[in-house]
Design an enzyme around this catalytic site. Structure first.
Site, PDB file in Angstrom:
ATOM      1  N   ARG A  11       0.859  -1.090   0.027  1.00 49.70           N
ATOM      2  CA  ARG A  11      -0.061  -0.102  -0.001  1.00 49.70           C
ATOM      3  C   ARG A  11       0.888   1.234  -0.141  1.00 49.70           C
ATOM      4  NH1 ARG A  11      -2.180  -3.801  -0.237  1.00 49.70           N
ATOM      5  NH2 ARG A  11      -2.301  -3.105  -2.252  1.00 49.70           N
ATOM      6  N   HIS A  18      -7.627   6.907  11.307  1.00 47.38           N
ATOM      7  CA  HIS A  18      -7.224   5.703  11.367  1.00 47.38           C
ATOM      8  C   HIS A  18      -5.879   5.302  11.164  1.00 47.38           C
ATOM      9  CE1 HIS A  18     -11.525   4.114  10.499  1.00 47.38           C
ATOM     10  NE2 HIS A  18     -11.399   4.468  11.710  1.00 47.38           N
ATOM     11  N   GLY A  57     -17.557   9.937   0.373  1.00 56.36           N
ATOM     12  CA  GLY A  57     -16.737   8.799   0.135  1.00 56.36           C
ATOM     13  C   GLY A  57     -16.588   8.034   0.952  1.00 56.36           C
ATOM     14  N   THR A  58     -17.555   7.843   2.061  1.00 56.13           N
ATOM     15  CA  THR A  58     -17.363   6.865   3.166  1.00 56.13           C
ATOM     16  C   THR A  58     -18.971   6.080   3.278  1.00 56.13           C
ATOM     17  OG1 THR A  58     -17.167   6.590   5.616  1.00 56.13           O
ATOM     18  CG2 THR A  58     -17.863   8.730   4.820  1.00 56.13           C
ATOM     19  N   ALA A  87     -16.810  11.662  -5.938  1.00 48.93           N
ATOM     20  CA  ALA A  87     -16.255  12.710  -5.205  1.00 48.93           C
ATOM     21  C   ALA A  87     -15.990  13.775  -5.841  1.00 48.93           C
ATOM     22  CB  ALA A  87     -15.176  12.061  -4.411  1.00 48.93           C
TER      23      ALA A  87
HETATM   24  P1  OAD Z   1     -15.447   1.685   2.323  1.00 46.05           P
HETATM   25  O1  OAD Z   1     -14.971   1.059   1.294  1.00 46.05           O
HETATM   26  O2  OAD Z   1     -16.366   1.061   3.355  1.00 46.05           O
HETATM   27  O3  OAD Z   1     -16.741   2.602   1.505  1.00 46.05           O
HETATM   28  C1  OAD Z   1     -16.385   3.442   0.294  1.00 46.05           C
HETATM   29  C2  OAD Z   1     -17.411   4.433   0.201  1.00 46.05           C
HETATM   30  O4  OAD Z   1     -17.074   5.149  -1.007  1.00 46.05           O
HETATM   31  C3  OAD Z   1     -18.841   3.482  -0.251  1.00 46.05           C
HETATM   32  O5  OAD Z   1     -19.947   4.190   0.250  1.00 46.05           O
HETATM   33  C4  OAD Z   1     -18.683   3.863  -1.714  1.00 46.05           C
HETATM   34  O6  OAD Z   1     -20.143   3.791  -2.211  1.00 46.05           O
HETATM   35  C5  OAD Z   1     -18.016   5.151  -2.015  1.00 46.05           C
HETATM   36  N1  OAD Z   1     -17.321   5.342  -3.253  1.00 46.05           N
HETATM   37  C6  OAD Z   1     -16.857   4.500  -4.155  1.00 46.05           C
HETATM   38  N2  OAD Z   1     -16.339   5.234  -5.331  1.00 46.05           N
HETATM   39  C7  OAD Z   1     -16.340   6.544  -4.979  1.00 46.05           C
HETATM   40  C8  OAD Z   1     -16.205   7.798  -5.711  1.00 46.05           C
HETATM   41  N3  OAD Z   1     -15.797   7.849  -6.788  1.00 46.05           N
HETATM   42  N4  OAD Z   1     -16.483   9.068  -5.087  1.00 46.05           N
HETATM   43  C9  OAD Z   1     -17.160   9.125  -3.862  1.00 46.05           C
HETATM   44  N5  OAD Z   1     -17.470   7.761  -3.136  1.00 46.05           N
HETATM   45  C10 OAD Z   1     -17.257   6.614  -3.559  1.00 46.05           C
HETATM   46  O7  OAD Z   1     -14.548   2.824   2.966  1.00 46.05           O
HETATM   47  P2  OAD Z   1     -14.599   3.745   4.343  1.00 46.05           P
HETATM   48  O8  OAD Z   1     -16.172   4.182   4.577  1.00 46.05           O
HETATM   49  O9  OAD Z   1     -13.509   4.749   4.264  1.00 46.05           O
HETATM   50  O10 OAD Z   1     -10.525   1.096   8.486  1.00 46.05           O
HETATM   51  O11 OAD Z   1     -14.344   2.426   5.399  1.00 46.05           O
HETATM   52  C11 OAD Z   1     -13.898   3.153   6.831  1.00 46.05           C
HETATM   53  C12 OAD Z   1     -12.918   2.144   7.272  1.00 46.05           C
HETATM   54  O12 OAD Z   1     -13.048   0.525   7.153  1.00 46.05           O
HETATM   55  C13 OAD Z   1     -11.563   2.476   6.631  1.00 46.05           C
HETATM   56  O13 OAD Z   1     -11.014   3.728   7.377  1.00 46.05           O
HETATM   57  C14 OAD Z   1     -10.764   1.036   7.060  1.00 46.05           C
HETATM   58  C15 OAD Z   1     -11.772   0.312   6.783  1.00 46.05           C
HETATM   59  O14 OAD Z   1     -11.641  -0.988   7.238  1.00 46.05           O
HETATM   60  C16 OAD Z   1      -9.238   0.622   8.646  1.00 46.05           C
HETATM   61  O15 OAD Z   1      -8.437   0.141   8.242  1.00 46.05           O
HETATM   62  C17 OAD Z   1      -9.017   0.715  10.566  1.00 46.05           C
END
Ligand code: OAD
Length: 227
Positions: free
Chosen positions: A56, A104, A169-170, A212
């Site tokens: 990564r 994180h 984006g979460t 985004a």
């Molecule tokens: P996720 O992978 O859970 O979610 C990603 C989000 O981004 C989803 O809701 C997608 O619909 C959205 N998405 C995808 N493509 C996109 C784009 N081009 N523009 C905007 N949004 C888009 O990721 P996180 O919510 O960041 O933790 O996950 C939270 C945590 O879970 C991370 O920090 C990590 C993970 O396991 C650790 O590693 C501790």
């Protein structure tokens, strides 16, 4: 200046070429999250965990911030901007944002596996045998599942102080980060940018079903006018 607090997740870095976590059957680059992002995974197989984050980190040298990161940085001219990111990449900083809180952890840092306060800058691979000042093996400076999130209190304060809270984006699947939405004031404007609008954000959220970069291009002028 009004305060604009942003909660960002993997989706904001997707258009820079970094894979999100939950868009591929719960696997992160073909590994289960428990395997590579938990204290148990570390106990079971340190080599695997180190190699996973080494990959990564190498990738992070190759990628660039996208327009969403850049427009958020640009908004510092108009708002007191605080970014709270769940991402471990440095793309907000690279785009020019000055206040970024990494809930994180950070890929470009390492720490002692016995003491998370012994922190080092880490631009290259971590190898077995690389030690911190206390003699313990270095590990990635990442908050793994089941570990404390030390910056949560500070993040909650920034959520409470926000006049505008932008979620971008979460998937809001991971707590305590997702709970920050509960901390905002009644008068705070809540905006969500996500191409997947199937999550329930509550009636008060203004949901933009966009990626985004597109979402930020649409929102930027509106935010400038509201400043
Ligand atoms: P996720 O992978 O859970 O979610 C990603 C989000 O981004 C989803 O809701 C997608 O619909 C959205 N998405 C995808 N493509 C996109 C784009 N081009 N523009 C905007 N949004 C888009 O990721 P996180 O919510 O960041 O933790 O996950 C939270 C945590 O879970 C991370 O920090 C990590 C993970 O396991 C650790 O590693 C501790």
């Amino acid at each position: 200046m009004k305060k604009l607090t942003i909660l960002s997740g993997a989706g904001i870095s997707a258009e820079s070429g970094i894979q999100t976590f939950r868009d591929s059957n719960g696997l992160w680059e073909n590994h289960s999250v428990t395997e590579v992002a938990s204290p148990q995974g570390w106990r079971n197989n340190r080599e695997l965990v180190l190699e996973f984050y080494n990959q990564r980190r190498r990738q992070l040298h190759e990628v660039e911030p996208n327009d969403a990161h850049k427009l958020l940085a640009e908004l510092e001219k108009y708002y007191e901007v605080q970014i709270i990111t769940q991402n471990i990449d440095d793309l907000h900083e690279k785009a020019g944002s000055s206040k970024v809180l990494h809930l994180h952890g950070e890929l470009f840092k390492s720490c002692s596996c016995n003491n998370k306060n012994l922190i080092y800058e880490q631009k290259e691979d971590i190898k077995i045998g690389d030690k911190a000042a206390d003699g313990a093996q270095l590990r990635p400076f990442i908050v793994w599942f089941g570990e404390d999130v030390p910056l949560m209190k500070e993040a909650a304060r920034h959520a409470k102080e926000a006049d505008i809270f932008l979620v971008i984006g979460t998937s809001l699947q991971v707590y305590p980060a997702a709970g920050l939405l509960q901390d905002i004031k009644d008068t705070c404007l809540l905006i969500v940018i996500n191409p997947d609008d199937s999550m329930g954000y509550g009636k008060r959220a203004v949901v933009m079903k966009e990626t985004a970069t597109t979402g930020m291009k649409i929102l930027f002028d509106k935010l400038v006018n509201m400043a």
